[in-house]
Scaffold this motif. Structure first.
Motif, PDB file in Angstrom:
ATOM      1  N   GLN A 154      29.427  51.571  26.728  1.00  0.00           N
ATOM      2  CA  GLN A 154      29.960  51.283  28.044  1.00  0.00           C
ATOM      3  C   GLN A 154      29.454  52.357  28.999  1.00  0.00           C
ATOM      4  O   GLN A 154      29.196  53.491  28.594  1.00  0.00           O
ATOM      5  CB  GLN A 154      31.490  51.266  28.016  1.00  0.00           C
ATOM      6  N   TRP A 155      29.318  51.969  30.284  1.00  0.00           N
ATOM      7  CA  TRP A 155      28.670  52.836  31.248  1.00  0.00           C
ATOM      8  C   TRP A 155      29.531  52.981  32.497  1.00  0.00           C
ATOM      9  O   TRP A 155      30.407  52.152  32.776  1.00  0.00           O
ATOM     10  CB  TRP A 155      27.297  52.270  31.616  1.00  0.00           C
ATOM     11  N   LYS A 156      29.244  54.018  33.268  1.00  0.00           N
ATOM     12  CA  LYS A 156      30.003  54.273  34.491  1.00  0.00           C
ATOM     13  C   LYS A 156      29.912  53.078  35.434  1.00  0.00           C
ATOM     14  O   LYS A 156      30.930  52.634  35.987  1.00  0.00           O
ATOM     15  CB  LYS A 156      29.471  55.540  35.178  1.00  0.00           C
ATOM     16  N   ILE A 157      28.719  52.574  35.649  1.00  0.00           N
ATOM     17  CA  ILE A 157      28.517  51.389  36.486  1.00  0.00           C
ATOM     18  C   ILE A 157      28.087  50.249  35.570  1.00  0.00           C
ATOM     19  O   ILE A 157      27.000  50.311  34.982  1.00  0.00           O
ATOM     20  CB  ILE A 157      27.439  51.619  37.565  1.00  0.00           C
ATOM     21  N   PRO A 158      28.900  49.210  35.394  1.00  0.00           N
ATOM     22  CA  PRO A 158      28.501  48.102  34.503  1.00  0.00           C
ATOM     23  C   PRO A 158      27.396  47.264  35.135  1.00  0.00           C
ATOM     24  O   PRO A 158      27.194  47.281  36.361  1.00  0.00           O
ATOM     25  CB  PRO A 158      29.786  47.292  34.359  1.00  0.00           C
ATOM     26  N   TYR A 159      26.701  46.527  34.311  1.00  0.00           N
ATOM     27  CA  TYR A 159      25.645  45.637  34.792  1.00  0.00           C
ATOM     28  C   TYR A 159      26.236  44.445  35.547  1.00  0.00           C
ATOM     29  O   TYR A 159      25.642  43.951  36.500  1.00  0.00           O
ATOM     30  CB  TYR A 159      24.821  45.158  33.596  1.00  0.00           C
ATOM     31  N   VAL A 160      27.402  43.995  35.113  1.00  0.00           N
ATOM     32  CA  VAL A 160      28.048  42.848  35.762  1.00  0.00           C
ATOM     33  C   VAL A 160      29.548  43.033  35.703  1.00  0.00           C
ATOM     34  O   VAL A 160      30.089  43.537  34.715  1.00  0.00           O
ATOM     35  CB  VAL A 160      27.623  41.506  35.094  1.00  0.00           C
ATOM     36  N   GLU A 161      30.219  42.666  36.792  1.00  0.00           N
ATOM     37  CA  GLU A 161      31.674  42.608  36.826  1.00  0.00           C
ATOM     38  C   GLU A 161      32.091  41.151  36.968  1.00  0.00           C
ATOM     39  O   GLU A 161      31.546  40.424  37.808  1.00  0.00           O
ATOM     40  CB  GLU A 161      32.251  43.430  37.982  1.00  0.00           C
ATOM     41  N   ALA A 162      33.048  40.717  36.143  1.00  0.00           N
ATOM     42  CA  ALA A 162      33.591  39.369  36.223  1.00  0.00           C
ATOM     43  C   ALA A 162      34.974  39.456  36.849  1.00  0.00           C
ATOM     44  O   ALA A 162      35.826  40.215  36.384  1.00  0.00           O
ATOM     45  CB  ALA A 162      33.664  38.738  34.841  1.00  0.00           C
ATOM     46  N   VAL A 163      35.189  38.676  37.907  1.00  0.00           N
ATOM     47  CA  VAL A 163      36.449  38.713  38.645  1.00  0.00           C
ATOM     48  C   VAL A 163      37.249  37.465  38.306  1.00  0.00           C
ATOM     49  O   VAL A 163      36.756  36.336  38.446  1.00  0.00           O
ATOM     50  CB  VAL A 163      36.196  38.793  40.161  1.00  0.00           C
ATOM     51  N   VAL A 164      38.502  37.660  37.849  1.00  0.00           N
ATOM     52  CA  VAL A 164      39.365  36.560  37.417  1.00  0.00           C
ATOM     53  C   VAL A 164      40.721  36.705  38.101  1.00  0.00           C
ATOM     54  O   VAL A 164      41.279  37.805  38.150  1.00  0.00           O
ATOM     55  CB  VAL A 164      39.546  36.556  35.879  1.00  0.00           C
ATOM     56  N   ASP A 165      41.242  35.586  38.614  1.00  0.00           N
ATOM     57  CA  ASP A 165      42.566  35.571  39.229  1.00  0.00           C
ATOM     58  C   ASP A 165      43.628  35.693  38.134  1.00  0.00           C
ATOM     59  O   ASP A 165      43.773  34.803  37.289  1.00  0.00           O
ATOM     60  CB  ASP A 165      42.748  34.271  40.019  1.00  0.00           C
ATOM     61  N   GLY A 166      44.383  36.788  38.158  1.00  0.00           N
ATOM     62  CA  GLY A 166      45.365  37.030  37.114  1.00  0.00           C
ATOM     63  C   GLY A 166      46.689  36.327  37.311  1.00  0.00           C
ATOM     64  O   GLY A 166      47.589  36.441  36.463  1.00  0.00           O
ATOM     65  N   THR A 167      46.841  35.570  38.410  1.00  0.00           N
ATOM     66  CA  THR A 167      48.119  34.917  38.709  1.00  0.00           C
ATOM     67  C   THR A 167      48.139  33.455  38.259  1.00  0.00           C
ATOM     68  O   THR A 167      49.098  32.747  38.558  1.00  0.00           O
ATOM     69  CB  THR A 167      48.405  34.968  40.218  1.00  0.00           C
TER      70      THR A 167
END
Length: 546
Positions: free
Chosen positions: A273-286
């Motif tokens: 794992q790295w400080k800045i990831p290659y990709v971020e996945a955004v998911v609605d937690g509600t």
């Protein structure tokens, strides 16, 4: 005019322009007063208007302290930064600068008289440029005073070879380059000040590689990188990298891999794992515990491990009802938070905004699960085709379209810089990069995810699939060869059949001729028998007197 990708050629700056922008030249220095004197003398000769130029020399703890020489640009000033490191010195100068453009200049780089003007010519065409000059490395002895003819004195000199090679491979950074930010080197580079407001100052935690890391963040902020051959300069002697490249790379690569996700060769470890990831996945937690869990679990089980999942929801102040948990109105939120609270690749956020430093962002509706290779395949498509946005069609009905989005923040940052007040941002992204649609089912997205194979299982499945493809390809070639052989044999058989037919025809003719001859023989025999019978009868008649 909007630049698509890094093809800055559409800007086409005029040969003559009216200077209006103010430039701040920041010169960090540690010792080397003799070289600094030459650098400031060269700045005093620049053709760009002096009233639009400020020069800030940053003494980074020199002993004895540096001083400004008599021959220097009007209004040049000297400040001191005791924090060691060139990045700290540059940031100190950046904090003091008031120009529209920031021009980095090392304290051992002498600009030719028109270099600053060549930089500023480009900056007057667009407010989001990084312009790189062309340095040559001279081994000439330091003169007591700056020569009138720099070229005749400092030549022969060596070019910045790796930049020359990079420009040759990429048609001047306009094609086939996913990393134009490599142009940002601090020796003689200018940057629109607005980009620093978006990207932030230089990373003073890095030991080496600060220029490249800064260039990466400028690119993420929407920068276009322009090499300008007329912005020439002479470096007084070789650089530390030229003298100790392998040792410099050893130190630099140990740190920049954490901060520059596009350096994929520095992230070859399958589980890091790295400080800045290659990709971020955004998911609605509600959206409900089961739906959120299915989506996040599927993302974490994928083969793209260089990933961070951001679950968005009202997490601040969320409390668990420990007396009657089943009646807790926030029970689903509590379950989502509790289930992923200790997963290191998941973070909880109040908004869906992500940092500019991440190269790719996937926005995925809860309840939809990617296959184990889905995200990796989408990233391959985005990287290969340089798409700024990939829309993934998940469902389409009378209620509307359900889609996921793979966004490239650098393209969106550029779009925000050039978009009009009422323009749709996706349309602008299509102008400065490209936008496409793909079918979610084709890429393995589903509402009923299969049991994860795990990275090793998925890898083995891919290896097996590749082996099957290779085997089937070989079998196909074998069958093609067999078919060709059969066709050849069929041709031979057809030829033999024709010969057989011809032979049979000839035999039939021979048989027919033999039958004709036999029939003629029979007729001749019958005629002879008739004659002989008549002759015998006549002879008998004579003997009997009849």
């Amino acid at each position: 005019m909007r630049v698509r990708g890094n093809d800055y050629r559409v800007l086409d700056p005029p040969e003559w322009f009216t200077p209006e922008l103010r430039v701040s030249v920041i010169v960090p220095a540690f010792g080397g007063q003799d070289k600094l004197d030459l650098v400031l003398a060269a700045l005093a000769r620049q053709s760009y208007p002096a009233e639009l130029t400020e020069v800030i020399v940053v003494d980074n703890g020199s002993t004895p302290p540096l001083r400004l020489p008599a021959t220097r640009p009007p209004g040049a000033r000297l400040i001191r930064c005791e924090t060691p490191g060139r990045a700290s010195a540059r940031n100190a100068g950046l904090a003091e600068a008031g120009g529209d453009v920031i021009h980095w200049l090392d304290s051992d780089v002498v600009l030719t008289p028109g270099a600053l003007e060549a930089h500023m010519r480009w900056h007057h065409t667009a407010p989001y440029l990084v312009v790189g000059g062309f340095m040559r490395f001279s081994e000439a002895p330091l003169p007591a005073e700056l020569p009138d003819d720099l070229e005749s004195y400092f030549e022969p000199a060596e070019p910045h070879r790796w930049i020359i090679d990079l420009l040759a491979r990429t048609d001047g950074l306009t094609q086939r380059t996913p990393r134009p930010f490599s142009l940002h080197v601090g020796g003689a580079t200018s940057v629109n000040a607005r980009l620093f407001e978006l990207a932030g100052p230089m990373d003073d935690e890095l030991i080496l590689g600060q220029d490249t890391e800064m260039g990466y963040r400028l690119g993420q902020a929407g920068a276009v990188f322009v090499p300008e051959p007329r912005a020439r300069a002479y470096h007084l002697g070789p650089t530390m990298r030229m003298r100790h490249k392998e040792r410099i790379d050893r130190v630099s690569f140990a740190f920049v891999g954490d901060r520059i996700p596009l350096y994929r060769w520095l992230r070859s470890h399958p589980g890091r794992q790295w400080k800045i990831p290659y990709v971020e996945a955004v998911v609605d937690g509600t959206a409900g515990y089961e739906s959120v869990r299915a989506t996040v679990d599927a993302l974490l089980a994928g083969t793209q491990h260089d990933l961070r999942v951001v679950i968005v929801g009202p997490w601040d102040g969320l409390e668990r009802d420990r007396r009657a948990p089943l009646k807790d109105p926030n029970l689903d939120l509590v379950l989502v938070h509790g289930h992923f609270e200790h997963e290191s690749r998941v973070r909880f956020a109040g908004t869906d905004e992500v940092g500019l430093a991440v190269p790719y962002v996937l926005r995925l509706p809860p309840g939809w699960a990617p296959g184990e290779d889905s995200l990796a395949s989408l990233l391959d498509l985005a990287r290969t085709e340089q798409h700024g946005l990939i829309n993934v069609l998940l469902d389409e009905s009378s209620a509307g379209v359900v889609a996921a989005r793979l966004e490239r923040p650098a393209a969106f940052a550029r779009a925000r810089l050039v978009a009009g007040p009422r323009e749709d941002l996706d349309d602008v992204v299509d102008d400065v990069s490209s936008v496409t649609w793909v079918d979610g089912e084709t890429y393995g997205f589903t509402r009923e995810p299969a049991k994860p194979l795990g990275r090793r299982g998925a890898y083995n499945a891919r290896v097996q699939a590749e082996a099957d493809v290779e085997r089937l390809t070989g079998e196909n070639e074998r069958l093609r060869a067999q078919v060709a052989k059969w066709r050849e044999e069929a041709g031979t058989w057809r030829k033999d059949a024709v010969d057989y037919r011809r032979d049979i025809g000839a035999l039939r003719k021979e048989v027919s001729e033999l039958r004709r001859q036999l029939a003629a023989a029979h007729r001749a025999q019958d005629s002879l028998r008739t004659v002989m019978t008549a002759t015998v009868r006549r002879a008998l008649g004579r003997r009997t007197g009849r």
